[in-house]
Design a protein around this motif. Structure first.
Motif, PDB file in Angstrom:
ATOM      1  N   TYR A  92       1.053   3.344  11.566  1.00  0.00           N
ATOM      2  CA  TYR A  92       2.253   3.494  10.735  1.00  0.00           C
ATOM      3  C   TYR A  92       3.338   2.500  11.163  1.00  0.00           C
ATOM      4  CZ  TYR A  92       6.790   5.332   9.312  1.00  0.00           C
ATOM      5  OH  TYR A  92       8.069   5.446   8.837  1.00  0.00           O
ATOM      6  N   THR A  93       3.573   2.380  12.465  1.00  0.00           N
ATOM      7  CA  THR A  93       4.599   1.458  12.960  1.00  0.00           C
ATOM      8  C   THR A  93       4.311   0.031  12.510  1.00  0.00           C
ATOM      9  OG1 THR A  93       4.939   2.856  14.912  1.00  0.00           O
ATOM     10  CG2 THR A  93       5.743   0.584  15.031  1.00  0.00           C
ATOM     11  N   PHE A  94       3.055  -0.377  12.618  1.00  0.00           N
ATOM     12  CA  PHE A  94       2.681  -1.742  12.250  1.00  0.00           C
ATOM     13  C   PHE A  94       2.937  -2.004  10.768  1.00  0.00           C
ATOM     14  CE2 PHE A  94      -0.675  -4.484  10.441  1.00  0.00           C
ATOM     15  CZ  PHE A  94      -0.333  -5.683  11.040  1.00  0.00           C
ATOM     16  N   TYR A  95       2.460  -1.113   9.903  1.00  0.00           N
ATOM     17  CA  TYR A  95       2.601  -1.359   8.464  1.00  0.00           C
ATOM     18  C   TYR A  95       4.041  -1.188   7.990  1.00  0.00           C
ATOM     19  CZ  TYR A  95      -2.370  -1.958   7.664  1.00  0.00           C
ATOM     20  OH  TYR A  95      -3.650  -2.453   7.668  1.00  0.00           O
ATOM     21  N   ALA A  96       4.768  -0.258   8.589  1.00  0.00           N
ATOM     22  CA  ALA A  96       6.170  -0.089   8.205  1.00  0.00           C
ATOM     23  C   ALA A  96       6.954  -1.357   8.534  1.00  0.00           C
ATOM     24  CB  ALA A  96       6.769   1.115   8.923  1.00  0.00           C
ATOM     25  N   GLU A  97       6.645  -1.955   9.671  1.00  0.00           N
ATOM     26  CA  GLU A  97       7.348  -3.164  10.089  1.00  0.00           C
ATOM     27  C   GLU A  97       7.072  -4.334   9.149  1.00  0.00           C
ATOM     28  OE1 GLU A  97       6.340  -5.788  13.734  1.00  0.00           O
ATOM     29  OE2 GLU A  97       7.789  -4.319  14.479  1.00  0.00           O
ATOM     30  N   ARG A  98       5.881  -4.383   8.561  1.00  0.00           N
ATOM     31  CA  ARG A  98       5.550  -5.479   7.644  1.00  0.00           C
ATOM     32  C   ARG A  98       5.742  -5.090   6.178  1.00  0.00           C
ATOM     33  NH1 ARG A  98       1.084  -8.417   7.959  1.00  0.00           N
ATOM     34  NH2 ARG A  98       0.188  -8.200   5.883  1.00  0.00           N
ATOM     35  N   GLY A  99       6.544  -4.050   5.947  1.00  0.00           N
ATOM     36  CA  GLY A  99       6.890  -3.670   4.585  1.00  0.00           C
ATOM     37  C   GLY A  99       5.721  -3.129   3.791  1.00  0.00           C
ATOM     38  N   TYR A 100       4.760  -2.523   4.480  1.00  0.00           N
ATOM     39  CA  TYR A 100       3.576  -1.900   3.869  1.00  0.00           C
ATOM     40  C   TYR A 100       2.711  -2.894   3.099  1.00  0.00           C
ATOM     41  CZ  TYR A 100       6.145   2.261   5.169  1.00  0.00           C
ATOM     42  OH  TYR A 100       6.834   3.196   5.889  1.00  0.00           O
ATOM     43  N   ILE A 102       0.850  -1.180   0.000  1.00  0.00           N
ATOM     44  CA  ILE A 102       0.000   0.000   0.000  1.00  0.00           C
ATOM     45  C   ILE A 102       0.887   1.232   0.000  1.00  0.00           C
ATOM     46  CG2 ILE A 102      -1.995  -1.103   1.065  1.00  0.00           C
ATOM     47  CD1 ILE A 102      -1.051  -0.173   3.765  1.00  0.00           C
ATOM     48  N   ASP A 103       0.294   2.394  -0.165  1.00  0.00           N
ATOM     49  CA  ASP A 103       1.037   3.634  -0.328  1.00  0.00           C
ATOM     50  C   ASP A 103       1.726   4.025   0.980  1.00  0.00           C
ATOM     51  OD1 ASP A 103       1.501   6.599  -0.343  1.00  0.00           O
ATOM     52  OD2 ASP A 103       0.693   6.393  -2.376  1.00  0.00           O
ATOM     53  N   ALA A 104       3.056   3.972   0.989  1.00  0.00           N
ATOM     54  CA  ALA A 104       3.816   4.243   2.207  1.00  0.00           C
ATOM     55  C   ALA A 104       3.620   5.670   2.692  1.00  0.00           C
ATOM     56  CB  ALA A 104       5.299   3.965   1.969  1.00  0.00           C
ATOM     57  N   ASP A 105       3.514   6.629   1.766  1.00  0.00           N
ATOM     58  CA  ASP A 105       3.349   8.027   2.177  1.00  0.00           C
ATOM     59  C   ASP A 105       2.016   8.235   2.890  1.00  0.00           C
ATOM     60  OD1 ASP A 105       5.806   8.841   1.223  1.00  0.00           O
ATOM     61  OD2 ASP A 105       5.029   9.374  -0.766  1.00  0.00           O
ATOM     62  N   MET A 106       0.955   7.588   2.385  1.00  0.00           N
ATOM     63  CA  MET A 106      -0.350   7.720   3.036  1.00  0.00           C
ATOM     64  C   MET A 106      -0.329   7.088   4.428  1.00  0.00           C
ATOM     65  SD  MET A 106      -3.100   7.048  -0.046  1.00  0.00           S
ATOM     66  CE  MET A 106      -4.493   7.272   1.073  1.00  0.00           C
ATOM     67  N   VAL A 107       0.339   5.953   4.549  1.00  0.00           N
ATOM     68  CA  VAL A 107       0.430   5.297   5.855  1.00  0.00           C
ATOM     69  C   VAL A 107       1.242   6.154   6.812  1.00  0.00           C
ATOM     70  CG1 VAL A 107       1.226   3.254   7.091  1.00  0.00           C
ATOM     71  CG2 VAL A 107       0.211   3.014   4.822  1.00  0.00           C
ATOM     72  N   ARG A 108       2.312   6.757   6.291  1.00  0.00           N
ATOM     73  CA  ARG A 108       3.159   7.604   7.130  1.00  0.00           C
ATOM     74  C   ARG A 108       2.364   8.797   7.651  1.00  0.00           C
ATOM     75  NH1 ARG A 108       6.773   8.194   3.640  1.00  0.00           N
ATOM     76  NH2 ARG A 108       7.922   6.301   4.181  1.00  0.00           N
ATOM     77  N   LYS A 109       1.500   9.339   6.809  1.00  0.00           N
ATOM     78  CA  LYS A 109       0.670  10.468   7.238  1.00  0.00           C
ATOM     79  C   LYS A 109      -0.357  10.037   8.286  1.00  0.00           C
ATOM     80  CE  LYS A 109       1.124  13.084   2.932  1.00  0.00           C
ATOM     81  NZ  LYS A 109       0.426  13.588   1.711  1.00  0.00           N
TER      82      LYS A 109
END
Length: 455
Positions: free
Chosen positions: A56-64, A43-50
């Motif tokens: 954000y921590t959860f999805y970043a850890e699983r490579g989005y 999924i879109d990393a920038d949207m998750v980061r926002k």
């Protein structure tokens, strides 16, 4: 098809093992679950980061990689199960409007366009809805249980850990459908509630039982006592591993709904006769039969309630005054074959002075209604219960009174009151001995004989 509750209600048999039914009746596995996300779907990393925070921590850890939607923007079994739960959240005492279900459905529908932005938005909204729902369920729904320690309550869990637990499930669809973050009794009862119509007092019974289960968290080892059916279960890792009958409090001396930690056992115990029992039973028997009644029953009169009281000569007591409640006497029964505590008792600190104990009156366990005590809980098999608590050997024989045996670790105990259960796939209406939930005449126990101890 929805069916009338009264057509589905059947009476619980006295030996019905609620805990054992939990897993047999829990929602079955969903159809074979496809891999939710292709190995290269993200999924879109920038949207998750926002979105920030623990999402954000959860999805970043699983490579989005998405958790709920597949690479084509289609909702997987976990998302489908979640939508069904959210649509019926009023059963949980939760206003569905607080979960913004319409917005979530619209986002999931838009994700089928396969637009990265739409898929990401739907994924984030689904995770947010799941976290919100789980956190709401971890409140106690206003039930009347008294918790001896705050850690015994259902605990709020951070969003990251809620999502991490769901990610680690072997099947996300089954994990959500079976509500495995709750006590195993919960999903079974809730699942049956969604298939019946109810009204009036029956609806109150259904919702009350569900709310009481909601107040019991799922812990690694725990004891659950259902006062309504007078039965006890031992749970390990979310599964009932043993069960036994118990005797609980009479309607006028009810066993309270409470939670505590069983910390130790006392073998070869004294029975400290409650003050009201001294007047109503002990003193009146002495008046009729003389002080020989005390010797025959192994009773002692003590000077006070200290740890080391003196022994008082019963001949110096005005027992007629005591029988009228005019004296505050401490009387205890020595350990012996007829001691009303039996060979062991199990203590968990609580403001009501309630504990579990052995009993010489095993015949009462054969009754269908077992409300005979003054509030404490009498065990069908104290030896077996002790072995489970101690994780091994439990010796009740001792060469002196009141031998304290600490548990390897405290074990939570939850005393609840369930008048409705799921049995053989149908709603089963059980006894309501205290009349808390139903208008009909409750199933209550008749006294076996005069002089039965209240503990």
């Amino acid at each position: 098809m929805r069916v009338g509750l009264r057509k589905m209600v059947s009476s619980l048999t006295s030996g019905a093992m609620i805990g054992a039914l939990t897993w047999a009746l829990a929602p079955g596995p969903l159809a074979a679950e496809p891999v939710v996300a292709a190995a290269n779907a993200t999924i879109d990393a920038d949207m998750v980061r926002k979105a920030g925070g623990e999402i954000y921590t959860f999805y970043a850890e699983r490579g989005y990689r998405p958790l709920w939607l597949d690479g084509q923007g289609q909702p997987g079994p976990g998302a489908q199960a979640l939508l069904e739960l959210l649509a019926t959240a009023s059963i949980d005492g939760i206003d569905p409007a607080r979960l913004d279900l319409d917005a979530l459905k619209a986002a999931i529908a838009s994700a089928q366009s396969r637009s990265p932005a739409d898929v990401t938005r739907a994924e984030i909204l689904t995770s947010n809805a799941f976290v919100t729902y789980v956190q709401m369920l971890r409140t106690t729904a206003g039930d009347a249980m008294t918790y001896e320690h705050p850690n015994l309550r259902p605990q709020s869990v951070p969003a990251y850990h809620i999502l991490k637990d769901s990610q680690n499930a072997s099947s996300l669809g089954d994990y959500v459908a079976q509500m495995r973050w709750m006590h195993p009794l919960y999903a079974t009862l809730r699942g049956n509630l969604t298939t019946v119509e109810s009204d009036g007092s029956l609806k109150k019974a259904l919702m009350s039982s569900l709310a009481r289960v909601r107040g019991i968290p799922n812990s690694r080892r725990q004891v659950v006592v259902d006062v309504a059916s007078a039965r006890l279960w031992m749970y390990e890792d979310g599964k009932p591993v043993d069960s036994m009958r118990v005797v609980v409090g009479k309607k006028n001396t009810p066993t309270p709904l409470l939670a505590g930690y069983i910390r130790y056992a006392i073998t070869n115990p004294y029975w400290n006769v409650p003050s009201e029992m001294v007047a109503s039973n002990i003193a009146s028997n002495v008046v009729r039969r003389g002080v020989g009644y005390l010797r025959a029953g192994g009773y002692q009169v003590l000077s006070d309630w200290s740890a080391n009281p003196g022994i008082v000569d019963p001949a110096t007591i005005n027992w007629r005054v005591a029988a009228r409640g005019g004296l505050d006497l401490r009387v205890r029964q020595l350990p012996n074959g007829g001691n009303f505590m039996g060979k062991a008792k199990f203590e968990f600190p609580n403001p009501f002075g309630i504990y579990l104990h052995d009993t010489p009156q095993k015949d009462l366990m054969l009754r269908s209604a077992r409300q005979f005590s003054g509030g404490c809980i009498r065990l069908e098999d104290a030896q077996r219960f002790g072995r489970w608590l101690m994780r091994g050997d439990f010796q009740t024989e001792a060469d002196r009174p009141e031998v304290k045996v600490n548990l390897p670790a405290p074990v939570p105990i939850y005393i609840t009151y369930l008048t409705v259960q799921a049995v053989d796939g149908r709603m089963a209406l059980g006894p309501d001995p205290y009349g808390l939930d139903l208008r009909q005449v409750p199933m209550t126990a008749s006294a076996p004989r005069s002089g039965t101890p209240p503990s």
